[in-house]
Design a protein around this motif. Structure first.
Motif, PDB file in Angstrom:
ATOM      1  N   ILE A 196     -18.272  -4.819  23.976  1.00 27.12           N
ATOM      2  CA  ILE A 196     -17.393  -3.726  23.566  1.00 27.12           C
ATOM      3  C   ILE A 196     -17.672  -3.425  22.099  1.00 27.12           C
ATOM      4  O   ILE A 196     -17.520  -4.277  21.233  1.00 27.12           O
ATOM      5  N   GLN A 197     -18.103  -2.198  21.827  1.00 24.69           N
ATOM      6  CA  GLN A 197     -18.385  -1.798  20.457  1.00 24.69           C
ATOM      7  C   GLN A 197     -17.099  -1.326  19.785  1.00 24.69           C
ATOM      8  O   GLN A 197     -16.335  -0.557  20.360  1.00 24.69           O
ATOM      9  N   PHE A 198     -16.863  -1.784  18.568  1.00 18.32           N
ATOM     10  CA  PHE A 198     -15.665  -1.367  17.850  1.00 18.32           C
ATOM     11  C   PHE A 198     -15.943  -1.378  16.353  1.00 18.32           C
ATOM     12  O   PHE A 198     -16.831  -2.074  15.865  1.00 18.32           O
ATOM     13  N   ARG A 199     -15.174  -0.570  15.639  1.00 15.11           N
ATOM     14  CA  ARG A 199     -15.233  -0.524  14.179  1.00 15.11           C
ATOM     15  C   ARG A 199     -13.836  -0.210  13.653  1.00 15.11           C
ATOM     16  O   ARG A 199     -13.073   0.538  14.273  1.00 15.11           O
ATOM     17  N   ILE A 200     -13.527  -0.761  12.507  1.00 10.82           N
ATOM     18  CA  ILE A 200     -12.290  -0.433  11.804  1.00 10.82           C
ATOM     19  C   ILE A 200     -12.534   0.816  10.952  1.00 10.82           C
ATOM     20  O   ILE A 200     -13.557   0.923  10.279  1.00 10.82           O
ATOM     21  N   LEU A 201     -11.593   1.743  11.012  1.00 16.36           N
ATOM     22  CA  LEU A 201     -11.684   2.981  10.232  1.00 16.36           C
ATOM     23  C   LEU A 201     -10.601   2.978   9.162  1.00 16.36           C
ATOM     24  O   LEU A 201      -9.406   2.988   9.476  1.00 16.36           O
ATOM     25  N   MET A 202     -11.009   2.960   7.904  1.00 17.01           N
ATOM     26  CA  MET A 202     -10.045   3.034   6.817  1.00 17.01           C
ATOM     27  C   MET A 202      -9.500   4.459   6.785  1.00 17.01           C
ATOM     28  O   MET A 202     -10.234   5.421   6.525  1.00 17.01           O
ATOM     29  N   ASN A 203      -8.199   4.597   7.044  1.00 16.98           N
ATOM     30  CA  ASN A 203      -7.573   5.904   7.187  1.00 16.98           C
ATOM     31  C   ASN A 203      -6.503   6.107   6.116  1.00 16.98           C
ATOM     32  O   ASN A 203      -5.943   5.150   5.578  1.00 16.98           O
ATOM     33  N   MET A 204      -6.226   7.377   5.825  1.00 14.57           N
ATOM     34  CA  MET A 204      -5.213   7.748   4.839  1.00 14.57           C
ATOM     35  C   MET A 204      -5.509   7.108   3.478  1.00 14.57           C
ATOM     36  O   MET A 204      -4.637   6.552   2.820  1.00 14.57           O
ATOM     37  N   THR A 205      -6.763   7.179   3.056  1.00 15.89           N
ATOM     38  CA  THR A 205      -7.148   6.565   1.791  1.00 15.89           C
ATOM     39  C   THR A 205      -6.969   7.534   0.632  1.00 15.89           C
ATOM     40  O   THR A 205      -6.934   8.747   0.807  1.00 15.89           O
ATOM     41  N   ASP A 206      -6.872   6.972  -0.555  1.00 14.52           N
ATOM     42  CA  ASP A 206      -6.730   7.746  -1.777  1.00 14.52           C
ATOM     43  C   ASP A 206      -7.843   7.307  -2.728  1.00 14.52           C
ATOM     44  O   ASP A 206      -7.842   6.168  -3.206  1.00 14.52           O
ATOM     45  N   PRO A 207      -8.825   8.167  -3.009  1.00 15.73           N
ATOM     46  CA  PRO A 207      -9.951   7.775  -3.862  1.00 15.73           C
ATOM     47  C   PRO A 207      -9.548   7.418  -5.287  1.00 15.73           C
ATOM     48  O   PRO A 207     -10.323   6.810  -6.018  1.00 15.73           O
ATOM     49  N   ARG A 208      -8.317   7.752  -5.655  1.00 12.81           N
ATOM     50  CA  ARG A 208      -7.861   7.434  -7.009  1.00 12.81           C
ATOM     51  C   ARG A 208      -7.364   5.996  -7.125  1.00 12.81           C
ATOM     52  O   ARG A 208      -7.122   5.501  -8.229  1.00 12.81           O
ATOM     53  N   LYS A 209      -7.221   5.326  -5.985  1.00  6.55           N
ATOM     54  CA  LYS A 209      -6.714   3.958  -5.976  1.00  6.55           C
ATOM     55  C   LYS A 209      -7.812   2.984  -5.553  1.00  6.55           C
ATOM     56  O   LYS A 209      -8.679   3.320  -4.756  1.00  6.55           O
ATOM     57  N   ALA A 210      -7.730   1.765  -6.077  1.00  5.50           N
ATOM     58  CA  ALA A 210      -8.763   0.761  -5.807  1.00  5.50           C
ATOM     59  C   ALA A 210      -8.470  -0.067  -4.569  1.00  5.50           C
ATOM     60  O   ALA A 210      -9.305  -0.867  -4.148  1.00  5.50           O
ATOM     61  N   ASN A 211      -7.294   0.127  -3.955  1.00  5.79           N
ATOM     62  CA  ASN A 211      -6.918  -0.762  -2.854  1.00  5.79           C
ATOM     63  C   ASN A 211      -7.812  -0.626  -1.632  1.00  5.79           C
ATOM     64  O   ASN A 211      -8.013  -1.576  -0.884  1.00  5.79           O
ATOM     65  N   THR A 212      -8.394   0.554  -1.416  1.00  7.33           N
ATOM     66  CA  THR A 212      -9.262   0.740  -0.252  1.00  7.33           C
ATOM     67  C   THR A 212     -10.462  -0.201  -0.308  1.00  7.33           C
ATOM     68  O   THR A 212     -10.786  -0.876   0.665  1.00  7.33           O
ATOM     69  N   GLU A 213     -11.109  -0.291  -1.450  1.00  7.08           N
ATOM     70  CA  GLU A 213     -12.270  -1.165  -1.592  1.00  7.08           C
ATOM     71  C   GLU A 213     -11.869  -2.632  -1.496  1.00  7.08           C
ATOM     72  O   GLU A 213     -12.608  -3.458  -0.945  1.00  7.08           O
ATOM     73  N   VAL A 214     -10.694  -2.971  -1.993  1.00  2.40           N
ATOM     74  CA  VAL A 214     -10.202  -4.350  -1.901  1.00  2.40           C
ATOM     75  C   VAL A 214     -10.053  -4.763  -0.443  1.00  2.40           C
ATOM     76  O   VAL A 214     -10.517  -5.841  -0.036  1.00  2.40           O
ATOM     77  N   PHE A 215      -9.443  -3.916   0.348  1.00  2.00           N
ATOM     78  CA  PHE A 215      -9.242  -4.253   1.758  1.00  2.00           C
ATOM     79  C   PHE A 215     -10.546  -4.154   2.542  1.00  2.00           C
ATOM     80  O   PHE A 215     -10.767  -4.914   3.490  1.00  2.00           O
ATOM     81  N   ARG A 216     -11.413  -3.240   2.160  1.00  2.00           N
ATOM     82  CA  ARG A 216     -12.716  -3.145   2.823  1.00  2.00           C
ATOM     83  C   ARG A 216     -13.477  -4.464   2.666  1.00  2.00           C
ATOM     84  O   ARG A 216     -14.016  -5.008   3.627  1.00  2.00           O
ATOM     85  N   GLN A 217     -13.513  -4.993   1.463  1.00  2.00           N
ATOM     86  CA  GLN A 217     -14.208  -6.250   1.215  1.00  2.00           C
ATOM     87  C   GLN A 217     -13.537  -7.406   1.942  1.00  2.00           C
ATOM     88  O   GLN A 217     -14.211  -8.323   2.438  1.00  2.00           O
ATOM     89  N   PHE A 218     -12.211  -7.355   2.029  1.00  2.00           N
ATOM     90  CA  PHE A 218     -11.479  -8.412   2.718  1.00  2.00           C
ATOM     91  C   PHE A 218     -11.834  -8.434   4.206  1.00  2.00           C
ATOM     92  O   PHE A 218     -12.110  -9.496   4.775  1.00  2.00           O
TER      93      PHE A 218
END
Length: 230
Positions: A165-187
């Motif tokens: 089963i192929q699956f991927r997580i999609l980071m949704n409702m992101t704000d490029p002005r905030k660093a939290n997206t990259e933090v959770f992506r790396q996590f």
């Protein structure tokens, strides 16, 4: 496919680049509500339809999140065929009925239940939308673990003829002005969970899709979704 982070609008890992026919059946699922499952499901279907593809949308949510004719605001009826079906037996019948359709998108509710295992087991790709917040991690991880456990079941392996089963997580409702997206992506990456490189930004035009219809191609919202499936 590379899982490294790229520009959110590059579409380097688009849904349609996962294999020979990876986007035939796409299931959108997360057991947490409010992560944008229905918006993503309908947006995918809308773009494929605008590209001249045959599309069918199945809404497994009893609340009819993708479209409800009796809703006071969600009155933008999809321009493509769609049907509500919460029973896996009915979903199976619809998949057989629309087997010749280019793309079938399955929208699911925010629940972790056995009836939604079928929707993921039949998918060529499972998209797991999540917001870059601490509250969204555990529900997202639960879905990943469920997919991995389900994929090892003999009945599922037989049905899929050994194809994982192929699956991927999609980071949704992101704000490029905030660093939290990259933090959770790396996590997520450290936890061994695959992600789409493309991120879907927190744009009003997308959240209002059921009220105003899908954004025009020349808008930020329209371009963002098109980059995801290019």
């Amino acid at each position: 496919m590379s899982e490294q982070h790229v520009d959110p609008n590059s579409g380097a890992d688009a849904v349609a680049s996962q294999g020979s026919d990876p986007s035939k059946i796409v299931t959108v699922h997360n057991r947490k509500g409010g992560v944008g499952k229905s918006v993503i499901a309908r947006s995918l279907a809308e773009v494929w339809y605008q590209q001249g593809r045959q599309v069918f949308l199945i809404d497994m949510d009893s609340q009819r999140s993708s479209y409800r004719e009796d809703h006071p605001f969600a009155k933008q009826k999809p321009p493509f065929p769609f049907e509500a079906a919460t029973d896996p037996v009915k979903v199976k019948a619809l998949l057989e009925k629309y087997a010749d359709t280019h793309h079938i998108v399955i929208d699911t509710p925010g629940k972790l239940a056995k009836e939604y295992l079928f929707a993921m087991a039949v998918a060529d790709m499972v998209v797991i939308p999540t917001k870059p917040t601490a509250d969204d991690y555990e529900p997202t991880a639960d879905v990943v673990n469920m997919i991995r456990a389900t994929a090892r079941e003999p009945a599922i392996m037989k049905m899929r003829e050994g194809v994982p089963i192929q699956f991927r997580i999609l980071m949704n409702m992101t704000d490029p002005r905030k660093a939290n997206t990259e933090v959770f992506r790396q996590f997520y990456q450290k936890k061994g969970m695959p992600l789409f490189n493309t991120e879907i930004r927190d744009l009003v035009a997308l959240s209002n899709i059921k009220m105003t219809g899908f954004p025009r191609p020349n808008t930020n919202a329209g371009a963002n979704i098109r980059a995801f499936i290019r």
